[in-house]
Design a protein around this motif. Structure first.
Motif, PDB file in Angstrom:
ATOM      1  N   VAL A  24      -0.182 -13.161 -18.099  1.00 44.10           N
ATOM      2  CA  VAL A  24       0.047 -13.067 -16.653  1.00 44.10           C
ATOM      3  C   VAL A  24       1.061 -11.964 -16.370  1.00 44.10           C
ATOM      4  O   VAL A  24       0.849 -11.110 -15.503  1.00 44.10           O
ATOM      5  N   GLU A  25       2.159 -11.958 -17.123  1.00 41.96           N
ATOM      6  CA  GLU A  25       3.204 -10.948 -16.925  1.00 41.96           C
ATOM      7  C   GLU A  25       2.656  -9.539 -17.161  1.00 41.96           C
ATOM      8  O   GLU A  25       2.989  -8.617 -16.422  1.00 41.96           O
ATOM      9  N   ASP A  26       1.833  -9.371 -18.186  1.00 41.85           N
ATOM     10  CA  ASP A  26       1.246  -8.053 -18.464  1.00 41.85           C
ATOM     11  C   ASP A  26       0.367  -7.583 -17.306  1.00 41.85           C
ATOM     12  O   ASP A  26       0.397  -6.411 -16.927  1.00 41.85           O
ATOM     13  N   THR A  27      -0.414  -8.502 -16.734  1.00 43.48           N
ATOM     14  CA  THR A  27      -1.265  -8.149 -15.591  1.00 43.48           C
ATOM     15  C   THR A  27      -0.413  -7.768 -14.387  1.00 43.48           C
ATOM     16  O   THR A  27      -0.659  -6.747 -13.734  1.00 43.48           O
ATOM     17  N   LEU A  28       0.600  -8.575 -14.092  1.00 39.39           N
ATOM     18  CA  LEU A  28       1.468  -8.276 -12.952  1.00 39.39           C
ATOM     19  C   LEU A  28       2.221  -6.972 -13.164  1.00 39.39           C
ATOM     20  O   LEU A  28       2.450  -6.224 -12.206  1.00 39.39           O
ATOM     21  N   ASP A  29       2.574  -6.691 -14.393  1.00 38.37           N
ATOM     22  CA  ASP A  29       3.271  -5.449 -14.707  1.00 38.37           C
ATOM     23  C   ASP A  29       2.420  -4.228 -14.345  1.00 38.37           C
ATOM     24  O   ASP A  29       2.946  -3.170 -14.014  1.00 38.37           O
ATOM     25  N   GLY A  30       1.093  -4.394 -14.371  1.00 36.69           N
ATOM     26  CA  GLY A  30       0.199  -3.312 -13.982  1.00 36.69           C
ATOM     27  C   GLY A  30       0.295  -2.948 -12.508  1.00 36.69           C
ATOM     28  O   GLY A  30      -0.084  -1.849 -12.105  1.00 36.69           O
ATOM     29  N   TYR A  31       0.805  -3.862 -11.706  1.00 48.18           N
ATOM     30  CA  TYR A  31       0.960  -3.605 -10.272  1.00 48.18           C
ATOM     31  C   TYR A  31       2.317  -2.985  -9.933  1.00 48.18           C
ATOM     32  O   TYR A  31       2.542  -2.576  -8.805  1.00 48.18           O
ATOM     33  N   VAL A  32       3.215  -2.915 -10.898  1.00 51.84           N
ATOM     34  CA  VAL A  32       4.563  -2.407 -10.652  1.00 51.84           C
ATOM     35  C   VAL A  32       4.533  -0.969 -10.133  1.00 51.84           C
ATOM     36  O   VAL A  32       5.338  -0.591  -9.289  1.00 51.84           O
ATOM     37  N   GLY A  33       3.597  -0.167 -10.599  1.00 48.01           N
ATOM     38  CA  GLY A  33       3.490   1.211 -10.129  1.00 48.01           C
ATOM     39  C   GLY A  33       3.197   1.312  -8.638  1.00 48.01           C
ATOM     40  O   GLY A  33       3.523   2.313  -8.013  1.00 48.01           O
ATOM     41  N   LEU A  34       2.607   0.281  -8.074  1.00 49.68           N
ATOM     42  CA  LEU A  34       2.319   0.263  -6.635  1.00 49.68           C
ATOM     43  C   LEU A  34       3.543  -0.167  -5.815  1.00 49.68           C
ATOM     44  O   LEU A  34       3.579   0.028  -4.610  1.00 49.68           O
ATOM     45  N   ALA A  35       4.495  -0.809  -6.472  1.00 54.95           N
ATOM     46  CA  ALA A  35       5.645  -1.383  -5.773  1.00 54.95           C
ATOM     47  C   ALA A  35       6.619  -0.270  -5.383  1.00 54.95           C
ATOM     48  O   ALA A  35       7.344   0.260  -6.214  1.00 54.95           O
ATOM     49  N   GLN A  36       6.611   0.093  -4.118  1.00 52.01           N
ATOM     50  CA  GLN A  36       7.474   1.159  -3.612  1.00 52.01           C
ATOM     51  C   GLN A  36       8.534   0.635  -2.640  1.00 52.01           C
ATOM     52  O   GLN A  36       9.503   1.323  -2.388  1.00 52.01           O
ATOM     53  N   ASN A  37       8.313  -0.553  -2.112  1.00 50.72           N
ATOM     54  CA  ASN A  37       9.197  -1.076  -1.083  1.00 50.72           C
ATOM     55  C   ASN A  37      10.311  -1.903  -1.692  1.00 50.72           C
ATOM     56  O   ASN A  37      10.048  -2.846  -2.435  1.00 50.72           O
ATOM     57  N   PRO A  38      11.565  -1.571  -1.387  1.00 54.67           N
ATOM     58  CA  PRO A  38      12.659  -2.412  -1.878  1.00 54.67           C
ATOM     59  C   PRO A  38      12.600  -3.768  -1.182  1.00 54.67           C
ATOM     60  O   PRO A  38      12.207  -3.885  -0.035  1.00 54.67           O
ATOM     61  N   VAL A  39      12.974  -4.795  -1.923  1.00 64.73           N
ATOM     62  CA  VAL A  39      13.011  -6.133  -1.343  1.00 64.73           C
ATOM     63  C   VAL A  39      14.162  -6.187  -0.373  1.00 64.73           C
ATOM     64  O   VAL A  39      15.298  -5.859  -0.709  1.00 64.73           O
ATOM     65  N   VAL A  40      13.884  -6.581   0.870  1.00 66.81           N
ATOM     66  CA  VAL A  40      14.894  -6.669   1.910  1.00 66.81           C
ATOM     67  C   VAL A  40      14.840  -8.073   2.485  1.00 66.81           C
ATOM     68  O   VAL A  40      13.758  -8.571   2.821  1.00 66.81           O
ATOM     69  N   ILE A  41      15.975  -8.693   2.576  1.00 71.33           N
ATOM     70  CA  ILE A  41      16.030 -10.017   3.196  1.00 71.33           C
ATOM     71  C   ILE A  41      16.301  -9.814   4.677  1.00 71.33           C
ATOM     72  O   ILE A  41      17.234  -9.119   5.060  1.00 71.33           O
ATOM     73  N   HIS A  42      15.456 -10.431   5.495  1.00 74.90           N
ATOM     74  CA  HIS A  42      15.609 -10.250   6.935  1.00 74.90           C
ATOM     75  C   HIS A  42      15.553 -11.567   7.654  1.00 74.90           C
ATOM     76  O   HIS A  42      15.384 -12.581   7.122  1.00 74.90           O
TER      77      HIS A  42
END
Length: 94
Positions: A76-94
């Protein structure tokens, strides 16, 4: 909103649509297209990616495959790691 996965490295949340109406130009109430999506947060980098449309449909197929095959946490972690390249938005708490 439904949390699907939470580990030291990732969080996956299924964002489910809420039926909503919007006002058309002629003043009539029209149902709005309800779409679901998935938010994947990479805790290591502090970034997130939101999958909707065809990306969400592909990810939904992956989840269904996981339900049938019971993958290991590493798979599961390996699959999710494949999406990391798409992650451009910093996590913001609002």
């Amino acid at each position: 909103m439904n949390m699907l996965y939470d580990s030291d490295s990732f969080v996956v949340v299924h964002m489910q649509p809420v039926a909503d109406l919007h006002t058309a130009e002629d003043g009539s109430q029209q149902p709005q297209l309800a779409r679901h999506g998935f938010e994947i947060v990479d805790k290591r980098s502090g970034k997130e990616v939101y999958l909707d449309g065809s990306w969400a449909e592909m990810f939904q197929q992956q989840i269904l495959a996981w339900q049938l095959n019971a993958p290991t946490e590493q798979e599961v972690e390996d699959t999710l790691d494949g999406y990391v390249g798409l992650a451009q938005n910093p996590v913001v708490i609002h």
